[in-house]
Design a protein around this motif. Structure first.
Motif, PDB file in Angstrom:
ATOM      1  N   GLY A 162       0.810  -1.202   0.000  1.00 48.51           N
ATOM      2  CA  GLY A 162       0.000   0.000   0.000  1.00 48.51           C
ATOM      3  C   GLY A 162       0.845   1.253   0.000  1.00 48.51           C
ATOM      4  N   LEU A 163       0.254   2.301  -0.534  1.00 55.64           N
ATOM      5  CA  LEU A 163       0.849   3.630  -0.504  1.00 55.64           C
ATOM      6  C   LEU A 163       0.011   4.452   0.473  1.00 55.64           C
ATOM      7  N   ILE A 164       0.613   4.843   1.575  1.00 59.10           N
ATOM      8  CA  ILE A 164      -0.101   5.603   2.595  1.00 59.10           C
ATOM      9  C   ILE A 164       0.214   7.074   2.375  1.00 59.10           C
ATOM     10  N   HIS A 165      -0.796   7.815   1.921  1.00 61.73           N
ATOM     11  CA  HIS A 165      -0.681   9.254   1.664  1.00 61.73           C
ATOM     12  C   HIS A 165      -0.960   9.974   2.982  1.00 61.73           C
ATOM     13  N   ILE A 166      -0.080  10.900   3.364  1.00 58.65           N
ATOM     14  CA  ILE A 166      -0.218  11.603   4.642  1.00 58.65           C
ATOM     15  C   ILE A 166       0.001  13.092   4.423  1.00 58.65           C
ATOM     16  N   GLY A 167      -0.854  13.909   5.016  1.00 56.99           N
ATOM     17  CA  GLY A 167      -0.708  15.359   4.961  1.00 56.99           C
ATOM     18  C   GLY A 167      -1.698  16.024   5.893  1.00 56.99           C
ATOM     19  N   ARG A 168      -1.730  17.329   5.838  1.00 60.27           N
ATOM     20  CA  ARG A 168      -2.717  18.077   6.626  1.00 60.27           C
ATOM     21  C   ARG A 168      -4.089  17.865   6.003  1.00 60.27           C
ATOM     22  N   ARG A 169      -5.060  17.790   6.863  1.00 55.65           N
ATOM     23  CA  ARG A 169      -6.430  17.570   6.393  1.00 55.65           C
ATOM     24  C   ARG A 169      -6.963  18.801   5.689  1.00 55.65           C
ATOM     25  N   GLY A 170      -7.645  18.557   4.588  1.00 53.84           N
ATOM     26  CA  GLY A 170      -8.395  19.620   3.933  1.00 53.84           C
ATOM     27  C   GLY A 170      -9.799  19.620   4.528  1.00 53.84           C
ATOM     28  N   SER A 171     -10.769  19.920   3.709  1.00 50.71           N
ATOM     29  CA  SER A 171     -12.144  19.859   4.193  1.00 50.71           C
ATOM     30  C   SER A 171     -12.506  18.416   4.511  1.00 50.71           C
ATOM     31  N   ALA A 172     -13.377  18.249   5.476  1.00 52.06           N
ATOM     32  CA  ALA A 172     -13.764  16.906   5.900  1.00 52.06           C
ATOM     33  C   ALA A 172     -14.532  16.201   4.781  1.00 52.06           C
ATOM     34  N   PRO A 173     -14.090  15.016   4.402  1.00 53.81           N
ATOM     35  CA  PRO A 173     -14.814  14.297   3.358  1.00 53.81           C
ATOM     36  C   PRO A 173     -16.123  13.756   3.905  1.00 53.81           C
ATOM     37  N   PRO A 174     -17.125  13.648   3.067  1.00 51.66           N
ATOM     38  CA  PRO A 174     -18.379  13.069   3.539  1.00 51.66           C
ATOM     39  C   PRO A 174     -18.189  11.581   3.808  1.00 51.66           C
ATOM     40  N   ASP A 175     -18.933  11.072   4.755  1.00 53.91           N
ATOM     41  CA  ASP A 175     -18.843   9.646   5.021  1.00 53.91           C
ATOM     42  C   ASP A 175     -19.493   8.896   3.867  1.00 53.91           C
TER      43      ASP A 175
END
Length: 188
Positions: A162-175
């Motif tokens: 797997g490729l685990i992408h990590i960064g600061r959160r943008g807007s909260a994604p919808p569930d």
């Protein structure tokens, strides 16, 4: 006495991956990332084989690899849209490639070792989210064995789990809709 950790259960009940296109910088600093990787390594590992390893892809490396993964997609018969999607997937501030690196063992099957690498992916994803970052576990063209061997230095017997992408959160994604667990569960 039964142990209960309501905060952890609430986190797990509500955890949500963050699409890489919504992640911004900065990425975790090296010491913080190493702490997250230590947490990620605390997974089931029958035989204590440590059948996985990490490759950290920082911004400079991602910029170098982005056009190469696009070229790889085109060389494998993909169209321009697929190549652009693969290239843009390298826009995250940081990606950790979790590599399944099976160890020769007369007792522990390779499949079980591969599952341990998958557990590392989920543990790193959850650790990153718990630390306040946005994160996602993806695969895609960069996990193709030919690309990974040539550009990430994988050995013949290794695969990117797997490729685990990590960064600061943008807007909260919808569930998203969640599975009907009762319909997918049998009690024998």
């Amino acid at each position: 006495m039964q142990y209960s950790d309501p905060a952890t259960l609430a986190f797990l009940r509500s955890r949500r991956s963050h699409p890489p296109k919504l992640l911004t910088g900065p990425a975790p600093a090296r010491d913080e990332l190493l702490a997250l990787l230590e947490i990620a390594a605390r997974v089931p590992d029958h035989g204590k084989l440590e059948p996985w390893r990490f490759i950290v892809l920082g911004r400079e490396t991602l910029d170098r690899l982005a056009p190469l993964v696009a070229e790889h997609v085109l060389a494998k018969g993909g169209d321009e849209a697929a190549a652009e999607k693969a290239r843009s997937a390298f826009g995250s501030p940081l990606i950790v490639a979790v590599v399944s690196a099976p160890v020769e063992s007369p007792k522990i099957p390779e499949w079980e070792q591969f599952l341990s690498a998958g557990a590392v992916c989920l543990q790193l994803l959850n650790a990153s989210l718990a630390a306040g970052y946005g994160a996602a576990w993806l695969t895609g063209p960069a996990t193709d064995p030919d690309f990974a061997r040539e550009h990430l230095g994988l050995a013949e017997n290794e695969r990117v789990a797997g490729l685990i992408h990590i960064g600061r959160r943008g807007s909260a994604p919808p569930d998203r809709p969640r599975p009907d667990v009762a319909a997918r569960t049998s009690f024998l």
